[in-house]
Every structure is written in C-alpha cells, then in structure tokens.
Write a protein that holds these residues in place. Structure first.
Motif, PDB file in Angstrom:
ATOM      1  N   SER A  68     -27.384 -48.427 -31.883  1.00 38.25           N
ATOM      2  CA  SER A  68     -27.468 -49.878 -31.975  1.00 38.25           C
ATOM      3  C   SER A  68     -26.108 -50.545 -31.832  1.00 38.25           C
ATOM      4  O   SER A  68     -25.107 -50.093 -32.400  1.00 38.25           O
ATOM      5  N   ALA A  71     -26.448 -53.352 -35.332  1.00 40.77           N
ATOM      6  CA  ALA A  71     -26.489 -52.992 -36.751  1.00 40.77           C
ATOM      7  C   ALA A  71     -25.187 -53.316 -37.478  1.00 40.77           C
ATOM      8  O   ALA A  71     -25.199 -53.947 -38.549  1.00 40.77           O
ATOM      9  N   ASP A  95     -29.328 -56.055 -29.569  1.00 39.55           N
ATOM     10  CA  ASP A  95     -30.132 -54.920 -29.118  1.00 39.55           C
ATOM     11  C   ASP A  95     -31.361 -55.395 -28.350  1.00 39.55           C
ATOM     12  O   ASP A  95     -31.806 -56.540 -28.523  1.00 39.55           O
ATOM     13  N   THR A 295     -29.334 -45.304 -35.384  1.00 41.74           N
ATOM     14  CA  THR A 295     -30.548 -45.859 -35.989  1.00 41.74           C
ATOM     15  C   THR A 295     -31.403 -44.772 -36.637  1.00 41.74           C
ATOM     16  O   THR A 295     -32.382 -45.075 -37.314  1.00 41.74           O
ATOM     17  N   ARG A 296     -31.037 -43.514 -36.409  1.00 40.93           N
ATOM     18  CA  ARG A 296     -31.768 -42.372 -36.977  1.00 40.93           C
ATOM     19  C   ARG A 296     -30.848 -41.157 -36.928  1.00 40.93           C
ATOM     20  O   ARG A 296     -29.822 -41.173 -36.253  1.00 40.93           O
ATOM     21  N   GLU A 307     -28.326 -41.232 -39.845  1.00 34.06           N
ATOM     22  CA  GLU A 307     -28.644 -42.654 -39.649  1.00 34.06           C
ATOM     23  C   GLU A 307     -27.613 -43.520 -40.378  1.00 34.06           C
ATOM     24  O   GLU A 307     -27.238 -43.250 -41.515  1.00 34.06           O
TER      25      GLU A 307
END
Length: 406
Positions: A68, A71, A95, A295-296, A307
C-alpha cells in the motif's frame, strides 16, 4: 536476526546528509550482494526494510494489493495520525480503486493533441533558454537552464504566464528540502494551494485550450475533479513535473561533462538521443526512494515480512544492479536494452509524466550538443540535501559555442 542495513552498508540511508557527498553506490553494491532486503533501523522513528535489488523493487512496485502507498505514505517519514487523512487525497499516496479512477480522470487532460502541441512549444522554449545562456557565456546551470525548462513547460500545461511557472518552481525547492511541518514548507504549500484555487476559478469561468481547463472539465463515469482534488493534483504536477526533470537535465549534463567521449559520441550522432536520455535516467535516477506498507504477511526476496511493516525502494541501486545491467557503473549513451526503474517499477504508480520528461530532456540536450562544443564547470557542484530527491542544487558552468561553418 535480520541484516542491519547501516552496519552492513556503512551508510545511514535515511539521513539526508548521506547524500550531500553523492549517492552511496558502494553501500548499495554491498547491500545488493549481501542483503538486498535488509532491516534499516531509525532513531526515534519506525524502521523499514531497505530494498536495493532490482527484482525486489520491481515485484513490490507491481503488487498494489500487497503493498500500500496509502497506509503510511510513500516517504520515509510516517505522517502523524492527525495528518494521515491527507494520504487518501493525494494521487501519489492513494491506493486502487480510487487511485485508478482518479488517474483515469487526470489522464483525460493529457490528450495526444495537448502533448503534441506541447512538444513543439518545448523545442522553442529550450532554444530560447540556451540562447540566453550562450549570450552570457556562463550561468548557474541548475536554475537558469535545467530548472527553467520544466517550469516553463508546466506553465504551458496549465495555461498560466511563464513567469508564474518560475515563481511556483521556487516553491518546490522549499517543499522538497524542508522537514514536515517546517514553517517555510507550510507557507510554500499554502501559496501553492491559493494559486491553484485562483487558477481553477479562472479556468472555469474563462476556459482555455490547456490541460488545466481539460482537467477541470473532464468526466469519468459522470464524475469530475473536486476543487480539493484539483488543488492536490496541481501540487503534485508542479512538484513532480518540475523537480524530477530539473534533476534529470542537471545530472545528465554533469554526466556528459564527466564523460567527454559520450558527449562527442552524441554530438557526432544525434540519432542516439533516445537511448542517451534513457541512459541519463538510469544513471541519474532523479527520485531516490519511495516506501510501501505491507497489507498482509508476505515474502520479499526470501525474507518474511509481517503486515504493517514498511519497505523503502532505492531506485538508484536498482538501476546499477549487476543482474540486469552489464557493466552498470559505465555511462553508455547507446545502452540497449535499458530496463531502468527511474520512473518506478511500473504498476499502479508508474510516472504519469514519463513521456513528457523524455520530450523535455531531448529538447534541451538537442540544443546543448548542437550549439555548444563544450560545457565546463567553473565552480563546485553542490548537491541537494534530501533523501527523496537525487538532485543538484548548484552547478556553475561555462559554455564554449560550437564552431559554425562559414
């Protein structure tokens, strides 16, 4: 324990003072060889994973689902919670799917007709800039040549006076060299927004044949740019369009000065201009680093990242990666292929102004190689103190005009 990028490479890649002496290519070379994904601690700030390998940067750039921009932003400094709302508003830190929709809307302003007309005007402006420089014999190259052309081109893009383009250009220098919340930076941003708001109001009431008008009247799925979106894109256009091209032209000229054989080669064969510009982009890498946030849980270069962890993509290192460039520390204006990452690694955030930057660079270098026999330094080269921008602040030069046949 993960490899420590500072200990291993011998350079703090998050310290702007590191770049005052030049890009830390030795540190990058060591990191690429030993740990292309290395943990980089910071004092009193969150650390990040330094990506120095081409493959790792390319992979992250093209995976916006896992990585991202929004974020925690794309700069090494993470914005404070009270400022984080801005990340969802700026195209650079947005995003998909919102970024995709806004990019489609903005691209309506860059029609082939607008860009083609701008190409012809760019050649005229480049000629006038070099005319003035040659008339004086000497100049401060960064401000009077490298910075003049993109500021004029952006003024043409927006349908504003050329002198306004120069004034806005000076604001970008403040914005890209001051820390977050610095009073001078805040004042420069406010001046930018005020100008953008006045411009939008004027172009709505008095439309012109320019990209600013096209942007304000373009629609995608029945939606137009809001005032705030226009103001923020205006800010991005002035910053990204001005600073990066200035850095490319200034550092590209320095590369030709330092490699006179390549200067002579280009002067003897101007058909090499397209590959020469690509090599200057690889060699100079006008933007040093952008960040992304996981993001993970995922893997990068065989390293497991969780993440919320951040990576920093160091483009100058990727553009010297031995796995992708033969003899990467050699400046070769005929280099082919040249899959550099100077405009990013593709994907969602590939530079919208890439083609325009190429047009500007080709226009100014065409004038320089045909109308000067030599450009020499007549003072020290001073670099920009910045982690973000790989640029030159000052470069005094002297011109030796080309001999015109009788």
């Amino acid at each position: 324990m993960p490899a420590d990028a500072i200990t291993l490479g011998g350079a703090d890649l998050a310290d702007p003072d590191t770049y005052l002496a030049g890009m830390p290519y030795d540190a990058f070379r060591t990191l690429r060889r030993e740990a292309p994904v290395a943990w980089h601690p910071q004092v009193d700030k969150p650390g990040f994973w330094a990506l120095t390998g081409y493959d790792e940067i390319y992979a992250v750039s093209r995976d916006s689902e896992t990585w991202s921009s929004q974020a925690t932003g794309v700069f090494l400094d993470v914005p404070a919670p009270e400022d984080s709302y801005q990340l969802a508003l700026m195209m650079l830190t947005m995003d998909p799917p919102r970024h995709t929709a806004l990019r489609a809307l903005v691209s309506r302003g860059f029609t082939p007709r607008h860009v083609a007309r701008l190409g012809a005007r760019t050649a005229d402006m480049a000629r006038a800039i070099v005319d003035d420089a040659l008339a004086h014999g000497q100049c401060e190259f960064v401000d009077e040549v490298a910075g003049a052309l993109p500021s004029y081109v952006i003024a043409e893009l927006l349908g504003i006076p050329l002198e306004d383009g120069r004034r806005l250009y000076t604001l970008t220098d403040i914005m890209n060299t001051r820390p977050l919340h610095d009073p001078e930076l805040v004042a420069a941003q406010m001046q930018m927004f005020e100008y953008a708001a006045e411009l939008a109001a004027r172009k709505r009431s008095e439309p012109g044949d320019d990209i600013a008008t096209a942007l304000l009247h373009a629609e995608v799925d029945g939606r137009r740019l809001t005032d705030l979106e226009f103001n923020l894109f205006f800010l991005l256009l002035i910053n990204a369009g001005g600073d990066t091209t200035r850095n490319l032209v200034a550092a590209g000229t320095l590369a030709l000065i330092e490699h006179p054989d390549q200067w002579r080669r280009l002067a003897a064969d101007p058909s090499l201009m397209p590959t020469a510009v690509e090599e200057m982009l690889r060699w100079t890498s006008p933007v040093t680093v952008f960040s992304r946030t996981a993001t993970r849980d995922t893997d990068v270069g065989g390293i497991r990242l969780r993440e919320g962890e951040r990576v920093a993509m160091f483009y100058p290192s990727a553009n010297r990666d031995e796995k992708h460039f033969a003899d990467p520390d050699r400046f070769d204006i005929g280099r082919m292929p040249n899959p550099h990452l100077a405009f990013g690694g593709g994907g969602t955030h590939f530079c919208l102004g890439a083609s325009l930057a190429r047009v500007e660079a080709a226009a100014i270098f065409r004038e320089l190689i045909t109308r000067t026999r030599e450009i020499g330094l007549v003072g020290p080269v001073e670099r920009v103190r910045s982690v973000l921008m790989n640029g030159i602040r000052s470069m005094p030069v002297q011109f030796t005009p080309a001999v015109v046949p009788a």
